[in-house]
Design a protein around this motif. Sequence first.
Motif, PDB file in Angstrom:
ATOM      1  N   TYR A  87       0.836  -1.206   0.000  1.00  0.00           N
ATOM      2  CA  TYR A  87       0.000   0.000   0.000  1.00  0.00           C
ATOM      3  C   TYR A  87       0.865   1.248   0.000  1.00  0.00           C
ATOM      4  O   TYR A  87       2.050   1.215   0.330  1.00  0.00           O
ATOM      5  CB  TYR A  87      -0.962   0.017   1.184  1.00  0.00           C
ATOM      6  CG  TYR A  87      -0.302   0.182   2.529  1.00  0.00           C
ATOM      7  CD1 TYR A  87      -0.148   1.444   3.095  1.00  0.00           C
ATOM      8  CD2 TYR A  87       0.155  -0.917   3.248  1.00  0.00           C
ATOM      9  CE1 TYR A  87       0.453   1.600   4.336  1.00  0.00           C
ATOM     10  CE2 TYR A  87       0.756  -0.772   4.479  1.00  0.00           C
ATOM     11  CZ  TYR A  87       0.905   0.493   5.018  1.00  0.00           C
ATOM     12  OH  TYR A  87       1.502   0.647   6.235  1.00  0.00           O
ATOM     13  N   TYR A  92      -1.117   3.541  -6.479  1.00  0.00           N
ATOM     14  CA  TYR A  92      -1.004   2.091  -6.381  1.00  0.00           C
ATOM     15  C   TYR A  92       0.456   1.635  -6.512  1.00  0.00           C
ATOM     16  O   TYR A  92       1.133   2.018  -7.461  1.00  0.00           O
ATOM     17  CB  TYR A  92      -1.812   1.419  -7.490  1.00  0.00           C
ATOM     18  CG  TYR A  92      -3.293   1.596  -7.336  1.00  0.00           C
ATOM     19  CD1 TYR A  92      -3.987   0.961  -6.316  1.00  0.00           C
ATOM     20  CD2 TYR A  92      -3.996   2.407  -8.214  1.00  0.00           C
ATOM     21  CE1 TYR A  92      -5.345   1.128  -6.166  1.00  0.00           C
ATOM     22  CE2 TYR A  92      -5.368   2.571  -8.077  1.00  0.00           C
ATOM     23  CZ  TYR A  92      -6.033   1.924  -7.051  1.00  0.00           C
ATOM     24  OH  TYR A  92      -7.383   2.089  -6.907  1.00  0.00           O
ATOM     25  N   GLN A 120      -5.962   9.029   2.228  1.00  0.00           N
ATOM     26  CA  GLN A 120      -6.331   8.056   1.210  1.00  0.00           C
ATOM     27  C   GLN A 120      -5.171   7.106   0.979  1.00  0.00           C
ATOM     28  O   GLN A 120      -4.015   7.531   0.882  1.00  0.00           O
ATOM     29  CB  GLN A 120      -6.698   8.740  -0.102  1.00  0.00           C
ATOM     30  CG  GLN A 120      -7.152   7.738  -1.147  1.00  0.00           C
ATOM     31  CD  GLN A 120      -7.815   8.385  -2.335  1.00  0.00           C
ATOM     32  OE1 GLN A 120      -7.812   9.594  -2.489  1.00  0.00           O
ATOM     33  NE2 GLN A 120      -8.406   7.570  -3.185  1.00  0.00           N
ATOM     34  N   TYR A 121      -5.494   5.804   0.886  1.00  0.00           N
ATOM     35  CA  TYR A 121      -4.495   4.774   0.634  1.00  0.00           C
ATOM     36  C   TYR A 121      -4.887   3.971  -0.596  1.00  0.00           C
ATOM     37  O   TYR A 121      -6.064   3.744  -0.850  1.00  0.00           O
ATOM     38  CB  TYR A 121      -4.358   3.832   1.842  1.00  0.00           C
ATOM     39  CG  TYR A 121      -3.664   4.487   3.000  1.00  0.00           C
ATOM     40  CD1 TYR A 121      -2.283   4.475   3.091  1.00  0.00           C
ATOM     41  CD2 TYR A 121      -4.392   5.135   3.990  1.00  0.00           C
ATOM     42  CE1 TYR A 121      -1.638   5.090   4.148  1.00  0.00           C
ATOM     43  CE2 TYR A 121      -3.747   5.758   5.051  1.00  0.00           C
ATOM     44  CZ  TYR A 121      -2.376   5.729   5.119  1.00  0.00           C
ATOM     45  OH  TYR A 121      -1.730   6.345   6.157  1.00  0.00           O
ATOM     46  N   TRP A 122      -3.860   3.527  -1.334  1.00  0.00           N
ATOM     47  CA  TRP A 122      -4.031   2.673  -2.500  1.00  0.00           C
ATOM     48  C   TRP A 122      -3.386   1.332  -2.190  1.00  0.00           C
ATOM     49  O   TRP A 122      -2.244   1.275  -1.742  1.00  0.00           O
ATOM     50  CB  TRP A 122      -3.372   3.304  -3.721  1.00  0.00           C
ATOM     51  CG  TRP A 122      -4.094   4.490  -4.251  1.00  0.00           C
ATOM     52  CD1 TRP A 122      -5.011   4.503  -5.266  1.00  0.00           C
ATOM     53  CD2 TRP A 122      -3.965   5.850  -3.830  1.00  0.00           C
ATOM     54  NE1 TRP A 122      -5.456   5.788  -5.485  1.00  0.00           N
ATOM     55  CE2 TRP A 122      -4.828   6.644  -4.620  1.00  0.00           C
ATOM     56  CE3 TRP A 122      -3.193   6.491  -2.845  1.00  0.00           C
ATOM     57  CZ2 TRP A 122      -4.950   8.008  -4.476  1.00  0.00           C
ATOM     58  CZ3 TRP A 122      -3.318   7.861  -2.691  1.00  0.00           C
ATOM     59  CH2 TRP A 122      -4.185   8.599  -3.501  1.00  0.00           C
ATOM     60  N   THR A 145      -8.861   1.217  -3.201  1.00  0.00           N
ATOM     61  CA  THR A 145      -8.481   2.468  -2.554  1.00  0.00           C
ATOM     62  C   THR A 145      -9.559   2.845  -1.553  1.00  0.00           C
ATOM     63  O   THR A 145     -10.732   2.524  -1.737  1.00  0.00           O
ATOM     64  CB  THR A 145      -8.245   3.611  -3.573  1.00  0.00           C
ATOM     65  OG1 THR A 145      -7.707   4.737  -2.875  1.00  0.00           O
ATOM     66  CG2 THR A 145      -9.513   3.997  -4.295  1.00  0.00           C
TER      67      THR A 145
END
Length: 176
Positions: A87, A92, A120-122, A145
């Motif tokens: 992550y 990404y 926010q995380y991918w 996400t």
Amino acid sequence: NHTDNSTEAGSFGASTFSANVTGLPKGTLIYWKAMAHNSNGMGYGGELILLTRPGPPTNAVSTGNTTDSISLGWTNGEGTDWVEIRYSDVGYPSDNLSGSLGYWGTDNFTTVAGLHYLTQYWFTIFNHSYKGGLWSTANATAYVTDITDNIGVPSVTTGAATLVEETTATLNGTVT
């Protein structure tokens, strides 16, 4: 089991060759060797092994989040032995060396904790196969996400009542 084979008949002479084999099972250790026959008998090459790639993960979703964690679920591809989730908070991860390691195991769900509040995380999910001392990774990955939430006990302030009449009033306050 050496009973499954691919045979090409004809007269080829001494030369290099290749054979495209299809229908192999995903994430499977395959033993193979070359053979040739002429009027003097059968010649055999040495036995080699290969590990086919597992199927890619599918149906990847975020199943919940808190102020410092995001839970994920997915379906592992056929032949998957190990799952790796990487992550990042900038996009990404493109391969299994970029981003941060969020999960390494055999399940189809996990919660990645220790994340930053309202970020926010991918996530990139990789399926791996490991057999006979060989590693193989699926050609495709799954992506998810999500944003960590402001979930927790609300902060509430009670304000003064306004517009008070004989039978009505407006009650005020603030929730953060």
